[in-house]
Write a protein that holds these residues in place. Structure first.
Motif, PDB file in Angstrom:
ATOM      1  N   UNK A 154       0.782  -1.362  -0.057  1.00  0.00           N
ATOM      2  CA  UNK A 154      -0.125   0.135  -0.161  1.00  0.00           C
ATOM      3  C   UNK A 154       0.792   1.267  -0.057  1.00  0.00           C
ATOM      4  N   UNK A 155       0.437   2.424  -0.684  1.00  0.00           N
ATOM      5  CA  UNK A 155       1.112   3.356  -0.770  1.00  0.00           C
ATOM      6  C   UNK A 155       0.278   4.620   0.237  1.00  0.00           C
ATOM      7  N   UNK A 156       0.774   4.934   1.388  1.00  0.00           N
ATOM      8  CA  UNK A 156       0.202   5.961   2.272  1.00  0.00           C
ATOM      9  C   UNK A 156       0.982   7.168   2.404  1.00  0.00           C
ATOM     10  N   UNK A 157       0.134   8.148   2.698  1.00  0.00           N
ATOM     11  CA  UNK A 157       0.940   9.384   2.998  1.00  0.00           C
ATOM     12  C   UNK A 157       1.575   9.484   4.374  1.00  0.00           C
ATOM     13  N   UNK A 158       2.429  10.343   4.302  1.00  0.00           N
ATOM     14  CA  UNK A 158       3.615  10.245   5.565  1.00  0.00           C
ATOM     15  C   UNK A 158       2.911  10.866   6.945  1.00  0.00           C
ATOM     16  N   UNK A 159       2.111  11.673   6.691  1.00  0.00           N
ATOM     17  CA  UNK A 159       1.448  12.457   7.915  1.00  0.00           C
ATOM     18  C   UNK A 159       1.336  13.983   7.633  1.00  0.00           C
ATOM     19  N   UNK A 160       2.237  14.669   8.516  1.00  0.00           N
ATOM     20  CA  UNK A 160       2.266  16.185   8.330  1.00  0.00           C
ATOM     21  C   UNK A 160       3.663  16.432   7.838  1.00  0.00           C
ATOM     22  N   UNK A 161       3.411  17.201   6.980  1.00  0.00           N
ATOM     23  CA  UNK A 161       4.668  17.675   6.216  1.00  0.00           C
ATOM     24  C   UNK A 161       4.901  19.138   6.577  1.00  0.00           C
ATOM     25  N   UNK A 162       6.201  19.365   6.867  1.00  0.00           N
ATOM     26  CA  UNK A 162       6.721  20.839   6.969  1.00  0.00           C
ATOM     27  C   UNK A 162       7.314  21.330   5.659  1.00  0.00           C
ATOM     28  N   UNK A 163       6.764  22.285   5.255  1.00  0.00           N
ATOM     29  CA  UNK A 163       7.411  22.755   3.895  1.00  0.00           C
ATOM     30  C   UNK A 163       8.262  24.335   4.408  1.00  0.00           C
ATOM     31  N   UNK A 164       9.491  24.614   3.907  1.00  0.00           N
ATOM     32  CA  UNK A 164      10.184  25.558   4.311  1.00  0.00           C
ATOM     33  C   UNK A 164      10.786  26.301   3.012  1.00  0.00           C
ATOM     34  N   UNK A 165      10.408  27.469   2.447  1.00  0.00           N
ATOM     35  CA  UNK A 165      10.596  27.706   1.247  1.00  0.00           C
ATOM     36  C   UNK A 165      11.264  29.301   1.123  1.00  0.00           C
ATOM     37  N   UNK A 166      12.110  29.524   0.150  1.00  0.00           N
ATOM     38  CA  UNK A 166      12.765  30.873   0.222  1.00  0.00           C
ATOM     39  C   UNK A 166      12.169  31.978  -0.590  1.00  0.00           C
ATOM     40  N   UNK A 167      12.962  32.975  -0.628  1.00  0.00           N
ATOM     41  CA  UNK A 167      12.351  34.365  -1.344  1.00  0.00           C
ATOM     42  C   UNK A 167      12.452  34.440  -2.726  1.00  0.00           C
ATOM     43  N   UNK A 168      13.317  33.657  -3.404  1.00  0.00           N
ATOM     44  CA  UNK A 168      13.436  33.960  -4.895  1.00  0.00           C
ATOM     45  C   UNK A 168      12.245  33.552  -5.831  1.00  0.00           C
ATOM     46  N   UNK A 169      11.702  32.365  -5.309  1.00  0.00           N
ATOM     47  CA  UNK A 169      10.484  32.183  -6.369  1.00  0.00           C
ATOM     48  C   UNK A 169       9.452  31.721  -5.121  1.00  0.00           C
ATOM     49  N   UNK A 170       8.993  32.534  -4.444  1.00  0.00           N
ATOM     50  CA  UNK A 170       8.092  31.921  -3.356  1.00  0.00           C
ATOM     51  C   UNK A 170       6.933  31.036  -3.669  1.00  0.00           C
ATOM     52  N   UNK A 171       6.156  31.424  -4.955  1.00  0.00           N
ATOM     53  CA  UNK A 171       5.136  30.858  -5.350  1.00  0.00           C
ATOM     54  C   UNK A 171       5.588  29.421  -5.893  1.00  0.00           C
ATOM     55  N   UNK A 172       6.442  29.407  -6.911  1.00  0.00           N
ATOM     56  CA  UNK A 172       6.773  28.208  -7.541  1.00  0.00           C
ATOM     57  C   UNK A 172       7.389  27.250  -6.426  1.00  0.00           C
ATOM     58  N   UNK A 173       8.427  27.642  -5.413  1.00  0.00           N
ATOM     59  CA  UNK A 173       9.024  26.804  -4.887  1.00  0.00           C
ATOM     60  C   UNK A 173       8.122  26.331  -3.480  1.00  0.00           C
ATOM     61  N   UNK A 174       6.961  26.972  -3.431  1.00  0.00           N
ATOM     62  CA  UNK A 174       6.024  26.378  -2.379  1.00  0.00           C
ATOM     63  C   UNK A 174       5.136  25.340  -2.693  1.00  0.00           C
TER      64      UNK A 174
END
Length: 496
Positions: A154-174
């Motif tokens: 079975x493929x299952x989600x990991x749970x809660x993901x923390x995403x930390x992103x930079x200032x140069x491409x805020x939307x794309x890299x989020x």
């Protein structure tokens, strides 16, 4: 019962800017201690708004909301098709609000509005479209085993993901993180760059409008304190980070304390190679675009130009001529190709590297005084040794170093001669050489007779200290899933 966001009803602005608050559990709230941070327009250094500055208590609240949303199962128990349909609704809303998002992205990063609309919004929308389609293809498999029985994965989600992103491409890299994480059935706590959080806040609100249950996507704005709290938090099951190698190493170390997996897309120092049989005019166009794009604030910027010695002088002259024609100016002007850097400290960093005196500045090399903004002229540095800091370290500004080489082996050795390995490119008419050299370059992506061609289906990531893991493609989706094996005996003996 599915909890819907209250964010739309709580809008406190006239629509020009999102509320300067944290987005937690589907609604807006101030930081627990009331702290706020000014957001600056890099085009004129003026304050445009202020946003909440999250601390440990706020990160705890966001993680708790994400854990509750994961535990109640409304999101993760949806079929892949249902989650995919919602991501496609997000994509449609982003298209509907393309101009609004482009204005916000330009406002807090300084990138030209035309580029924000055409490039940043194109890729942002495409991420949700691509993973919206891929969400329905998350499948396990049956396995033939020696022991009598029925086995499957079975493929299952990991749970809660923390995403930390930079200032140069805020939307794309989020959205390279948020879209596949959501497609896989995870919940997310997103910490955008301190300087550029506006589109992250608006995106969270838009996802709520599309029907994303409360708590599935949370946004905590702030600086290193919030990022560190998220990285070490025991309630986070994975960290996905894009940023500098230095910060990435500290985040990976913090995540290791609770043995959480990480994806690290880190710094780069990409080599752009021109062989003497190349289409020189096309190569020069790619080189100039490759290092001035986004004011050089691009981890895959082609900031090192390697030119075969027999054509080195003529290529250098052409590059300098082309650089002089690059329109630098107000990001709101449709004729502008290069806007300001994102922050005053970025200008100071570029000046620091040039002040080292490593090589000969043959174009640019100075600030551009305009409306108090953070502008810097596209700069070319020749006669620079390979061990120079300006060659070996990520400048993250519109600076190109130029070095000659003699043989193919020389080019490969120079290209591979830094601690980074995120991107590389080469120009040649020799098809065999193109494939041969691409195979020898220690880089996560290689462009031949082109530069910076990216697609949601094409994975990218780093070798060496440029990180590990991949973004884009099914490879990224896999990194937000875990595999469970199930065995069912088919004989009485095995059942006992």
């Amino acid at each position: 019962m599915e909890r819907r966001s209250t964010a739309i009803a709580e809008r406190q602005t006239d629509g020009d800017l999102p509320p300067g608050q944290l987005f937690i559990d589907g609604g807006w709230r101030d930081a627990a201690d009331g702290r706020r941070r000014d957001i600056i327009d890099p085009a004129n250094s003026q304050v445009v708004t202020a946003v909440a500055e999250a601390g440990d208590q706020d990160v705890d609240a966001a993680v708790d909301a994400a854990r509750r949303a994961y535990a109640d199962g409304a999101w993760r128990r949806m079929s892949g098709r249902e989650r995919g349909d919602l991501l496609l609704r997000v994509a449609a809303l982003l298209e509907e609000h393309r101009d609004e998002f482009a204005r916000l992205e330009s406002l807090h990063t300084g990138k030209p509005l035309t580029i924000a609309r055409a490039v940043d919004m194109h890729h942002t929308i495409d991420h949700f479209t691509y993973y919206g389609g891929l969400a329905n293809q998350i499948e396990g498999a049956t396995r033939a085993i020696r022991t009598p029985g029925f086995a499957y994965t079975l493929k299952e989600p990991l749970g809660v993901v923390g995403a930390i992103t930079p200032y140069n491409f805020p939307l794309i890299l989020s959205t390279t993180k948020i879209a596949p994480a959501l497609a896989a059935g995870n919940t997310v706590v997103h910490k955008p760059a301190a300087e550029c959080p506006l589109t992250a806040l608006r995106l969270a609100e838009l996802c709520a409008e599309a029907g994303l249950p409360a708590g599935v996507l949370n946004v905590v704005t702030g600086g290193e304190e919030a990022g560190a709290a998220l990285s070490r938090h025991p309630g986070i099951d994975k960290i996905a980070f894009t940023g500098s190698t230095r910060v990435g190493a500290s985040i990976a170390a913090a995540a290791a304390e609770t043995v959480k997996p990480t994806t690290m897309e880190l710094g780069g120092k990409a080599a752009h190679i021109i062989f003497d049989d190349a289409d020189i005019a096309a190569a020069v166009d790619a080189v100039v675009t490759g290092f001035v794009f986004n004011s050089g604030q691009f981890c895959m910027s082609g900031s090192r130009l390697l030119v075969q010695r027999s054509c080195h002088d003529s290529v250098l002259a052409r590059v300098c001529e082309a650089v002089a024609r690059v329109p630098v100016g107000d990001p709101r002007d449709p004729q502008t190709a290069v806007g300001p850097l994102a922050a005053k400290r970025r200008v100071e960093s570029v000046e620091h590297y040039l002040a080292l005196g490593e090589g000969r500045i043959v174009a640019g090399g100075h600030r551009i005084e305009r409306d108090g903004g953070y502008y810097f002229a596209p700069t070319v540095v020749a006669d620079v040794p390979n061990d120079a800091r300006i060659v070996q370290e990520e400048v993250f500004g519109p600076v190109l170093t130029v070095q000659p080489f003699d043989t193919e082996d020389d080019a490969v050795n120079l290209a591979n001669g830094t601690r980074y390995g995120l991107a590389a490119g080469l120009h040649t008419r020799d098809v065999a050489r193109a494939h041969r050299v691409a195979g020898r370059l220690r880089s996560g992506i290689v462009w031949i007779n082109s530069w910076a061609v990216l697609d949601s289906s094409l994975p990218f990531g780093g070798y060496k200290q440029s990180g590990y893991g991949r973004e884009h493609g099914p490879e990224a989706l896999d990194s937000y899933l875990q595999t469970k094996s199930v065995f069912v005996p088919t004989t009485a003996d095995e059942a006992r």
